[in-house]
Motif scaffolding. Structure first.
Motif, PDB file in Angstrom:
ATOM      1  N   TYR A  83     -30.150  60.327  -8.001  1.00 42.00           N
ATOM      2  CA  TYR A  83     -29.746  59.325  -8.984  1.00 42.00           C
ATOM      3  C   TYR A  83     -29.224  60.008 -10.259  1.00 42.00           C
ATOM      4  N   LEU A  84     -29.974  61.007 -10.731  1.00 39.13           N
ATOM      5  CA  LEU A  84     -29.570  61.719 -11.940  1.00 39.13           C
ATOM      6  C   LEU A  84     -28.292  62.524 -11.719  1.00 39.13           C
ATOM      7  N   ALA A  85     -28.112  63.056 -10.515  1.00 41.25           N
ATOM      8  CA  ALA A  85     -26.898  63.817 -10.211  1.00 41.25           C
ATOM      9  C   ALA A  85     -25.658  62.932 -10.326  1.00 41.25           C
ATOM     10  N   ALA A  86     -25.776  61.680  -9.908  1.00 46.84           N
ATOM     11  CA  ALA A  86     -24.649  60.755 -10.050  1.00 46.84           C
ATOM     12  C   ALA A  86     -24.327  60.533 -11.532  1.00 46.84           C
ATOM     13  N   HIS A  87     -25.372  60.397 -12.346  1.00 44.15           N
ATOM     14  CA  HIS A  87     -25.159  60.238 -13.780  1.00 44.15           C
ATOM     15  C   HIS A  87     -24.617  61.526 -14.397  1.00 44.15           C
ATOM     16  N   LEU A  88     -25.043  62.651 -13.864  1.00 41.51           N
ATOM     17  CA  LEU A  88     -24.536  63.928 -14.354  1.00 41.51           C
ATOM     18  C   LEU A  88     -23.036  64.034 -14.134  1.00 41.51           C
ATOM     19  N   ALA A  89     -22.582  63.664 -12.956  1.00 40.62           N
ATOM     20  CA  ALA A  89     -21.143  63.713 -12.667  1.00 40.62           C
ATOM     21  C   ALA A  89     -20.366  62.830 -13.645  1.00 40.62           C
ATOM     22  N   ASN A  90     -20.883  61.651 -13.919  1.00 42.41           N
ATOM     23  CA  ASN A  90     -20.220  60.746 -14.874  1.00 42.41           C
ATOM     24  C   ASN A  90     -20.234  61.331 -16.281  1.00 42.41           C
ATOM     25  N   ALA A 109     -17.225  62.159 -18.815  1.00 47.82           N
ATOM     26  CA  ALA A 109     -17.124  61.362 -20.038  1.00 47.82           C
ATOM     27  C   ALA A 109     -17.281  62.191 -21.317  1.00 47.82           C
ATOM     28  N   LEU A 110     -17.881  63.377 -21.199  1.00 45.06           N
ATOM     29  CA  LEU A 110     -18.146  64.199 -22.384  1.00 45.06           C
ATOM     30  C   LEU A 110     -17.483  65.568 -22.255  1.00 45.06           C
ATOM     31  N   PRO A 111     -16.151  65.616 -22.199  1.00 44.57           N
ATOM     32  CA  PRO A 111     -15.465  66.892 -21.963  1.00 44.57           C
ATOM     33  C   PRO A 111     -15.641  67.912 -23.091  1.00 44.57           C
ATOM     34  N   ASP A 112     -15.986  67.474 -24.285  1.00 41.18           N
ATOM     35  CA  ASP A 112     -16.139  68.388 -25.414  1.00 41.18           C
ATOM     36  C   ASP A 112     -17.536  69.011 -25.489  1.00 41.18           C
ATOM     37  N   ARG A 113     -18.420  68.555 -24.658  1.00 38.82           N
ATOM     38  CA  ARG A 113     -19.789  69.060 -24.669  1.00 38.82           C
ATOM     39  C   ARG A 113     -19.956  70.114 -23.582  1.00 38.82           C
ATOM     40  N   SER A 164     -23.633  73.034 -19.590  1.00 38.49           N
ATOM     41  CA  SER A 164     -25.049  73.409 -19.464  1.00 38.49           C
ATOM     42  C   SER A 164     -25.938  72.532 -20.342  1.00 38.49           C
ATOM     43  N   MET A 165     -25.421  72.074 -21.450  1.00 41.02           N
ATOM     44  CA  MET A 165     -26.193  71.171 -22.313  1.00 41.02           C
ATOM     45  C   MET A 165     -26.387  69.822 -21.642  1.00 41.02           C
ATOM     46  N   TYR A 218     -33.144  68.772 -16.384  1.00 41.36           N
ATOM     47  CA  TYR A 218     -34.229  69.735 -16.562  1.00 41.36           C
ATOM     48  C   TYR A 218     -35.564  69.137 -16.981  1.00 41.36           C
ATOM     49  N   TRP A 219     -35.619  67.894 -17.323  1.00 41.02           N
ATOM     50  CA  TRP A 219     -36.879  67.279 -17.727  1.00 41.02           C
ATOM     51  C   TRP A 219     -37.723  66.840 -16.530  1.00 41.02           C
TER      52      TRP A 219
END
Length: 63
Positions: free
Chosen positions: A29-36, A40-44, A47-48, A55-56
Motif C-alpha cells: 500500500y505504501l509503495a503505491a503511495h511512494l510511486a505517486n 508529485a514531488l520532483p523537487d524533493r 531518499s527523503m 522507514y517508519w
C-alpha cells in the motif's frame, strides 16, 4: 489530513491498526503511495520521500 507530511503520527497509527499485522500488505500500500509521491514531488530528494513513507514501518521480529 493534517499540516504534517503524510503519513503523520496519527496516520501511521491508523495504518497499523487497519492492516492488523499484515506488514506485506502495508508495504505494498505504501509503495503505491511512494510511486505517486515521487512523481508529485520532483523537487524533493527521493531518499527523503522513501524515508518519510516507508522507514517508519516496524521491522519484523525474528524468532
Amino acid at each position: 489530513m493534517c499540516e504534517h507530511d503524510w503519513p503523520c503520527r496519527d496516520a501511521r497509527l491508523a495504518l497499523l491498526i487497519s492492516f492488523e499485522g499484515d506488514r506485506v500488505g502495508l508495504m505494498m500500500y505504501l509503495a503505491a503511495h511512494l510511486a505517486n509521491a515521487l512523481e508529485a514531488l520532483p523537487d524533493r530528494h527521493p531518499s527523503m520521500i522513501v524515508g518519510q513513507i516507508l522507514y517508519w514501518v516496524p521491522r519484523r521480529r525474528r524468532s
